[in-house]
Design an enzyme around this catalytic site. Sequence first.
Site, PDB file in Angstrom:
ATOM      1  N   GLY A  12       0.824  -1.212   0.000  1.00 54.00           N
ATOM      2  CA  GLY A  12       0.000   0.000   0.000  1.00 54.00           C
ATOM      3  C   GLY A  12       0.857   1.260   0.000  1.00 54.00           C
ATOM      4  O   GLY A  12       2.087   1.206   0.119  1.00 54.00           O
ATOM      5  N   GLY A  13       0.188   2.383  -0.181  1.00 49.02           N
ATOM      6  CA  GLY A  13       0.836   3.694  -0.082  1.00 49.02           C
ATOM      7  C   GLY A  13       1.964   3.916  -1.079  1.00 49.02           C
ATOM      8  O   GLY A  13       1.963   3.379  -2.192  1.00 49.02           O
ATOM      9  N   ARG A  39      -3.635  -6.966   5.708  1.00 46.24           N
ATOM     10  CA  ARG A  39      -3.976  -6.645   4.318  1.00 46.24           C
ATOM     11  C   ARG A  39      -3.123  -7.414   3.302  1.00 46.24           C
ATOM     12  O   ARG A  39      -3.369  -7.354   2.105  1.00 46.24           O
ATOM     13  CB  ARG A  39      -3.808  -5.142   4.076  1.00 46.24           C
ATOM     14  N   ASN A  60      10.042  -6.680  11.010  1.00 46.59           N
ATOM     15  CA  ASN A  60       9.799  -5.605  11.961  1.00 46.59           C
ATOM     16  C   ASN A  60      10.993  -4.665  11.824  1.00 46.59           C
ATOM     17  O   ASN A  60      12.053  -4.967  12.374  1.00 46.59           O
ATOM     18  CB  ASN A  60       9.836  -6.240  13.351  1.00 46.59           C
ATOM     19  N   VAL A  61      10.856  -3.570  11.121  1.00 45.63           N
ATOM     20  CA  VAL A  61      12.067  -2.786  10.848  1.00 45.63           C
ATOM     21  C   VAL A  61      12.670  -2.186  12.116  1.00 45.63           C
ATOM     22  O   VAL A  61      13.847  -1.823  12.134  1.00 45.63           O
ATOM     23  CB  VAL A  61      11.853  -1.678   9.782  1.00 45.63           C
ATOM     24  N   ALA A  88       9.416   2.186   4.956  1.00 49.25           N
ATOM     25  CA  ALA A  88       8.473   1.896   6.049  1.00 49.25           C
ATOM     26  C   ALA A  88       8.472   3.049   7.045  1.00 49.25           C
ATOM     27  O   ALA A  88       9.522   3.529   7.456  1.00 49.25           O
ATOM     28  CB  ALA A  88       8.879   0.599   6.750  1.00 49.25           C
ATOM     29  N   ILE A  90       5.816   5.243  10.199  1.00 49.35           N
ATOM     30  CA  ILE A  90       4.534   5.428  10.891  1.00 49.35           C
ATOM     31  C   ILE A  90       4.434   6.866  11.392  1.00 49.35           C
ATOM     32  O   ILE A  90       5.442   7.576  11.455  1.00 49.35           O
ATOM     33  CB  ILE A  90       4.394   4.468  12.101  1.00 49.35           C
ATOM     34  N   GLN A 149       4.073  16.951  15.053  1.00 50.70           N
ATOM     35  CA  GLN A 149       4.965  15.870  14.609  1.00 50.70           C
ATOM     36  C   GLN A 149       6.389  16.015  15.150  1.00 50.70           C
ATOM     37  O   GLN A 149       7.353  15.826  14.403  1.00 50.70           O
ATOM     38  CB  GLN A 149       5.014  15.826  13.077  1.00 50.70           C
ATOM     39  N   TYR A 152       7.994  12.584  14.510  1.00 52.79           N
ATOM     40  CA  TYR A 152       8.149  12.265  13.085  1.00 52.79           C
ATOM     41  C   TYR A 152       9.170  13.200  12.423  1.00 52.79           C
ATOM     42  O   TYR A 152      10.040  12.766  11.669  1.00 52.79           O
ATOM     43  CB  TYR A 152       6.774  12.400  12.432  1.00 52.79           C
TER      44      TYR A 152
END
Length: 246
Positions: A12-13, A39, A60-61, A88, A90, A149, A152
Site C-alpha cells: 500500500g501507499g 492486508r 519488523n524494521v 516503512a 509510521i 509531529q 516524526y
Amino acid sequence: MPRVALVTGGVGGLGEAICMKLAALGYKIVTTHSPGNARVAEWLKSMNNMGYGFSTYVCNVDDFDSCKNCVDLVTREVGPVDVLVNNAGITRDMTFKRMTKADWDAVIHTNLDGVFNMTKQVMDGMTERKWGRVINVSSVNGQKGAFGQTNYSAAKAGMHGFTKALALEVAKSGVTVNTISPGYIGTRMVTAIPQDILDSKILPQIPVGRLGKPEEIAGLVAYLASDEAAFVTGANISINGGQHMF
Ligand code: CAA
C-alpha cells in the site's frame, strides 16, 4: 540478471507505487510488511491479478534481528539486494504537550532505527559488489518541521544526517545513498489527517494546489535507483509541489 530491489513497507501507499514502478523497469521486487499486517494476502492477490509477481517478507524494521533474518532469507531465496528503499514509516501525530515517551519511541524506532537496521544488512554486500543504491524516504516535515509531529520530524530529519554520513563512507565503492523528501501525497497516511486541518492548514500551503501522487514519488525513486544517477549521492531531493523551497 535483474537487479533485486527491496522496498520496506511496500504493501500500500508510496511503497506500493515504488514496487510497481521498479517492477515495470525490470527489477525483481521484494517488499516487507510488519508482522500481523492483515492486508497482505488480499494485496498480493490484487497485485498478482495485475500481473505483478512480488515477494513479500515479514519484517519488523524496528528490530535488528528481524531485519537480519529477513534479509538473510531474501538473499537465499531471491538474491542479494542491489537497491534498498527504506520506505516503512509510521506517524503518531499529536502536540508535544500530549506526546508520551511511548509515542516518541515508536516513531523513532520505526522511522529512524529502521533505516539503520535494514541498511546494515545490505551495505557490506553492496560495497563488495561495487554497486548499490540506498534510497531513504524522508518527508518535507523532516525539512521544515510540522505541527503535531515532533517525533516524526525528528526521525525524518535524522534520516538525512544518516544519508549524508554514509554517502561519504561508501562513495568510492559504487554505492549511492540518497534521501527523498516527499510532501503531502494522496496516501492513507495523509487522508487520515482530519479533513478540516487538511483543507485549512495544509492544502493552502501547496502552491501546485493538490496532493502529490504516489507515482510521482515512484518516478524519482526509479531515477535514483538507475545507473544514470551514479553521480547523485548524499542528496536530499524535495518533491512537494512547491510547499517548501530552500
Ligand atoms: N498549523 C497550525 N496550527 C495547527 C495545525 C497546523 N498544521 N494543526 C492544528 N493546528 C491548530 C488547530 O487549528 C487548533 O487551533 P485552535 O485550538 O486555535 O482551534 C489546535 O492546533 C489544535 O488542533 P486540533 O483540534 O486538531 O487538536 P488535536 O489535539 O485534536 O490534534 C493534531 C492535533 C494531531 C496535530 C492534528 O491537528 C493533526 O493531525 N494535524 C495534522 C498533522 C500533520 O500534518 N501530519 C502529517 C501527516 S502526513 C505525513 O506525515 C506524511 C508526510 O511525510 C508529509
